[in-house]
Design a protein around this motif. Sequence first.
Motif, PDB file in Angstrom:
ATOM      1  N   THR A  31       0.838  -1.203   0.000  1.00  0.00           N
ATOM      2  CA  THR A  31       0.000   0.000   0.000  1.00  0.00           C
ATOM      3  C   THR A  31       0.873   1.252   0.000  1.00  0.00           C
ATOM      4  N   GLU A  32       1.864   1.277   0.886  1.00  0.00           N
ATOM      5  CA  GLU A  32       2.763   2.433   0.970  1.00  0.00           C
ATOM      6  C   GLU A  32       3.572   2.584  -0.319  1.00  0.00           C
ATOM      7  N   LEU A  33       4.029   1.468  -0.862  1.00  0.00           N
ATOM      8  CA  LEU A  33       4.766   1.504  -2.121  1.00  0.00           C
ATOM      9  C   LEU A  33       3.895   2.089  -3.225  1.00  0.00           C
ATOM     10  N   GLY A  34       2.668   1.612  -3.331  1.00  0.00           N
ATOM     11  CA  GLY A  34       1.752   2.136  -4.343  1.00  0.00           C
ATOM     12  C   GLY A  34       1.519   3.624  -4.202  1.00  0.00           C
ATOM     13  N   LYS A  35       1.323   4.095  -2.957  1.00  0.00           N
ATOM     14  CA  LYS A  35       1.100   5.522  -2.718  1.00  0.00           C
ATOM     15  C   LYS A  35       2.309   6.362  -3.116  1.00  0.00           C
ATOM     16  N   ARG A  36       3.488   5.926  -2.686  1.00  0.00           N
ATOM     17  CA  ARG A  36       4.698   6.704  -2.967  1.00  0.00           C
ATOM     18  C   ARG A  36       5.023   6.716  -4.454  1.00  0.00           C
ATOM     19  N   VAL A  37       4.872   5.582  -5.093  1.00  0.00           N
ATOM     20  CA  VAL A  37       5.163   5.496  -6.520  1.00  0.00           C
ATOM     21  C   VAL A  37       4.181   6.352  -7.310  1.00  0.00           C
ATOM     22  N   THR A  38       2.921   6.323  -6.928  1.00  0.00           N
ATOM     23  CA  THR A  38       1.912   7.132  -7.617  1.00  0.00           C
ATOM     24  C   THR A  38       2.205   8.619  -7.453  1.00  0.00           C
ATOM     25  N   ALA A  39       2.612   9.028  -6.253  1.00  0.00           N
ATOM     26  CA  ALA A  39       2.961  10.433  -6.019  1.00  0.00           C
ATOM     27  C   ALA A  39       4.175  10.842  -6.846  1.00  0.00           C
ATOM     28  N   LEU A  40       5.179   9.980  -6.907  1.00  0.00           N
ATOM     29  CA  LEU A  40       6.367  10.277  -7.717  1.00  0.00           C
ATOM     30  C   LEU A  40       6.007  10.367  -9.196  1.00  0.00           C
ATOM     31  N   ALA A  41       5.138   9.469  -9.652  1.00  0.00           N
ATOM     32  CA  ALA A  41       4.725   9.481 -11.058  1.00  0.00           C
ATOM     33  C   ALA A  41       4.004  10.776 -11.398  1.00  0.00           C
ATOM     34  N   SER A  42       3.169  11.233 -10.494  1.00  0.00           N
ATOM     35  CA  SER A  42       2.425  12.481 -10.727  1.00  0.00           C
ATOM     36  C   SER A  42       3.350  13.674 -10.837  1.00  0.00           C
ATOM     37  N   ALA A  43       4.406  13.658 -10.049  1.00  0.00           N
ATOM     38  CA  ALA A  43       5.352  14.776 -10.055  1.00  0.00           C
ATOM     39  C   ALA A  43       6.331  14.704 -11.218  1.00  0.00           C
ATOM     40  N   GLY A  44       6.436  13.541 -11.851  1.00  0.00           N
ATOM     41  CA  GLY A  44       7.444  13.339 -12.888  1.00  0.00           C
ATOM     42  C   GLY A  44       7.032  13.695 -14.292  1.00  0.00           C
ATOM     43  N   GLY A  45       5.799  14.139 -14.468  1.00  0.00           N
ATOM     44  CA  GLY A  45       5.348  14.520 -15.800  1.00  0.00           C
ATOM     45  C   GLY A  45       5.340  13.339 -16.748  1.00  0.00           C
ATOM     46  N   GLU A  46       5.951  13.522 -17.909  1.00  0.00           N
ATOM     47  CA  GLU A  46       5.960  12.469 -18.922  1.00  0.00           C
ATOM     48  C   GLU A  46       7.352  11.894 -19.140  1.00  0.00           C
ATOM     49  N   SER A  47       8.219  12.019 -18.153  1.00  0.00           N
ATOM     50  CA  SER A  47       9.544  11.413 -18.283  1.00  0.00           C
ATOM     51  C   SER A  47       9.383   9.895 -18.382  1.00  0.00           C
ATOM     52  N   LYS A  48      10.393   9.223 -18.892  1.00  0.00           N
ATOM     53  CA  LYS A  48      10.319   7.768 -19.030  1.00  0.00           C
ATOM     54  C   LYS A  48      10.175   7.095 -17.668  1.00  0.00           C
ATOM     55  N   VAL A  49      10.808   7.659 -16.662  1.00  0.00           N
ATOM     56  CA  VAL A  49      10.693   7.086 -15.319  1.00  0.00           C
ATOM     57  C   VAL A  49       9.262   7.256 -14.807  1.00  0.00           C
ATOM     58  N   ALA A  50       8.691   8.439 -14.965  1.00  0.00           N
ATOM     59  CA  ALA A  50       7.315   8.674 -14.505  1.00  0.00           C
ATOM     60  C   ALA A  50       6.334   7.760 -15.226  1.00  0.00           C
ATOM     61  N   VAL A  51       6.529   7.585 -16.518  1.00  0.00           N
ATOM     62  CA  VAL A  51       5.652   6.706 -17.293  1.00  0.00           C
ATOM     63  C   VAL A  51       5.765   5.270 -16.787  1.00  0.00           C
ATOM     64  N   ALA A  52       6.971   4.828 -16.432  1.00  0.00           N
ATOM     65  CA  ALA A  52       7.170   3.475 -15.910  1.00  0.00           C
ATOM     66  C   ALA A  52       6.659   3.324 -14.480  1.00  0.00           C
ATOM     67  N   LEU A  53       6.645   4.417 -13.719  1.00  0.00           N
ATOM     68  CA  LEU A  53       6.146   4.367 -12.346  1.00  0.00           C
ATOM     69  C   LEU A  53       4.648   4.065 -12.283  1.00  0.00           C
ATOM     70  N   ARG A  54       3.905   4.566 -13.250  1.00  0.00           N
ATOM     71  CA  ARG A  54       2.443   4.437 -13.198  1.00  0.00           C
ATOM     72  C   ARG A  54       1.968   2.987 -13.156  1.00  0.00           C
ATOM     73  N   PRO A  55       2.378   2.130 -14.102  1.00  0.00           N
ATOM     74  CA  PRO A  55       1.902   0.748 -14.013  1.00  0.00           C
ATOM     75  C   PRO A  55       2.462   0.010 -12.788  1.00  0.00           C
ATOM     76  N   PHE A  56       3.680   0.358 -12.363  1.00  0.00           N
ATOM     77  CA  PHE A  56       4.230  -0.284 -11.178  1.00  0.00           C
ATOM     78  C   PHE A  56       3.400   0.071  -9.949  1.00  0.00           C
TER      79      PHE A  56
END
Length: 98
Positions: A31-56
């Motif tokens: 749960t915590e991993l999902g929350k943190r990853v989702t927050a990082l993805a939101s802040a990352g815009g459309e970078s390749k890392v942010a795009v990869a964070l979303r499905p993870f």
Amino acid sequence: MKKASDELKAELVKIATAGEPSAADFKKILTELGKRVTALASAGGESKVAVALRPFGAEAAKAAAAADPASAADNPAYLKAGKDLTAACEAAGVSLVL
């Protein structure tokens, strides 16, 4: 991202050293991993890392919601999302261990 990874690893080590992790322990971590990853993805815009964070993040949240989170995380979609995220991070020069 590294800070979140390090904090979650420390929590996982703490749980693992206390004995056999329970379904509730895995639920808490995922749960915590999902929350943190989702927050990082939101802040990352459309970078390749942010795009990869979303499905993870989505896969972590889905596993956390299962009756047996550890077994739910052991599936091809979660593993692929983790590999894709690791590859995106390495390409960006970020070391990540999932």
